[in-house]
Design a protein around this motif. Sequence first.
Motif, mmCIF file in Angstrom:
data_model
loop_
_atom_site.group_PDB
_atom_site.id
_atom_site.type_symbol
_atom_site.label_atom_id
_atom_site.label_comp_id
_atom_site.label_asym_id
_atom_site.label_seq_id
_atom_site.Cartn_x
_atom_site.Cartn_y
_atom_site.Cartn_z
ATOM 1 N N ALA A 151 25.591 35.945 -49.674
ATOM 2 C CA ALA A 151 26.820 35.293 -49.927
ATOM 3 C C ALA A 151 26.791 34.076 -50.664
ATOM 4 C CB ALA A 151 27.295 35.098 -48.483
ATOM 5 N N ILE A 158 26.345 35.393 -54.420
ATOM 6 C CA ILE A 158 27.695 35.839 -54.845
ATOM 7 C C ILE A 158 28.400 34.618 -55.395
ATOM 8 C CG2 ILE A 158 29.810 37.033 -54.642
ATOM 9 C CD1 ILE A 158 27.937 39.291 -53.118
ATOM 10 N N ALA A 159 28.672 33.651 -54.215
ATOM 11 C CA ALA A 159 29.485 32.488 -54.452
ATOM 12 C C ALA A 159 29.018 31.706 -55.520
ATOM 13 C CB ALA A 159 29.256 31.546 -53.217
ATOM 14 N N ILE A 191 30.192 33.477 -58.819
ATOM 15 C CA ILE A 191 31.737 33.854 -59.112
ATOM 16 C C ILE A 191 32.415 32.293 -58.750
ATOM 17 C CG2 ILE A 191 31.739 36.260 -58.502
ATOM 18 C CD1 ILE A 191 33.145 35.814 -55.840
ATOM 19 N N HIS A 199 35.860 31.242 -55.853
ATOM 20 C CA HIS A 199 36.340 32.553 -55.007
ATOM 21 C C HIS A 199 35.180 33.169 -54.074
ATOM 22 C CE1 HIS A 199 39.947 32.438 -56.950
ATOM 23 N NE2 HIS A 199 39.271 32.469 -58.285
ATOM 24 N N GLY A 200 34.125 32.183 -53.912
ATOM 25 C CA GLY A 200 32.893 32.715 -53.074
ATOM 26 C C GLY A 200 33.347 33.281 -51.640
ATOM 27 N N LYS A 201 33.885 32.211 -50.970
ATOM 28 C CA LYS A 201 34.278 32.464 -49.766
ATOM 29 C C LYS A 201 35.159 33.679 -49.506
ATOM 30 C CE LYS A 201 36.374 30.860 -45.582
ATOM 31 N NZ LYS A 201 37.136 29.594 -44.987
ATOM 32 N N LEU A 202 36.079 33.976 -50.538
ATOM 33 C CA LEU A 202 37.088 35.200 -50.434
ATOM 34 C C LEU A 202 36.185 36.407 -50.597
ATOM 35 C CD1 LEU A 202 39.788 36.590 -50.594
ATOM 36 C CD2 LEU A 202 39.639 36.242 -52.940
ATOM 37 N N ALA A 203 35.079 36.321 -51.695
ATOM 38 C CA ALA A 203 34.160 37.532 -51.721
ATOM 39 C C ALA A 203 33.508 37.712 -50.264
ATOM 40 C CB ALA A 203 33.253 37.256 -52.813
ATOM 41 N N GLN A 223 34.802 37.238 -47.340
ATOM 42 C CA GLN A 223 35.374 37.589 -46.666
ATOM 43 C C GLN A 223 35.648 39.262 -46.736
ATOM 44 O OE1 GLN A 223 38.183 34.006 -46.922
ATOM 45 N NE2 GLN A 223 38.991 35.104 -45.405
ATOM 46 N N VAL A 224 35.664 39.805 -48.063
ATOM 47 C CA VAL A 224 35.876 40.783 -48.361
ATOM 48 C C VAL A 224 34.742 41.787 -48.071
ATOM 49 C CG1 VAL A 224 35.976 42.629 -50.493
ATOM 50 C CG2 VAL A 224 37.226 40.393 -50.395
ATOM 51 N N ALA A 225 33.334 41.102 -47.969
ATOM 52 C CA ALA A 225 32.138 41.769 -47.499
ATOM 53 C C ALA A 225 32.333 42.183 -46.078
ATOM 54 C CB ALA A 225 31.052 40.793 -48.006
#
Length: 195
Positions: free
Chosen positions: A161, A164-165, A168, A171-175, A177-179
Amino acid sequence: MRLIIALAILVLSPSLAFAHTGVGHTAGFFHGFEHPIGGLDHILAMVAVGVFAYVLGGRALWLVPLSFVGMMIVGFILGAAQIDLPFVELGIALSSVVIGAAAAWGRPMPVAAAMALVGVFAVFHGHAHGAEMPADSSGIAYAAGFAVSTALLHLAGIAAAFGIARLIGRHGKLAAQVAGGAFAIGGVGILAGWL
């Protein structure tokens, strides 16, 4: 109503042949270490805990995984003592669904509530490990192995996490959340026998 329908579908759908009690080697550090990384249900749940901790941030980053490992040990002791716990396999299977969904939800949650949420499911995971132990075997090395492996899977979720954050940006937290949503869907797939 959607939650009730979803739960009814999960309970009534065919499940995988759960491979816990009485299967495989259950002694020694290595056997304990390899168990959580040997099953998709465990991997999804353990990594989801790390992603959930990342989404919550702050003290939850270390308290949520620590709660899981601690309560998993409690469950192990219950299982090794042959104290019956109902719905162990269902609890294990639902762990990635619920923890992943909590990460996907992404709303602030008191750290104590998040610790309790993962702790409940950790008891099921630990109980399955403890119930596997032969009566004449010492489980200390085995428990240490699955505790270390579980903690490393939590750390993998947190590290992924963060990585990825970093890639990107905002929008790391959103990614994450998608995970979390993907872990929840994976858990549904396991319950339904698709994975």
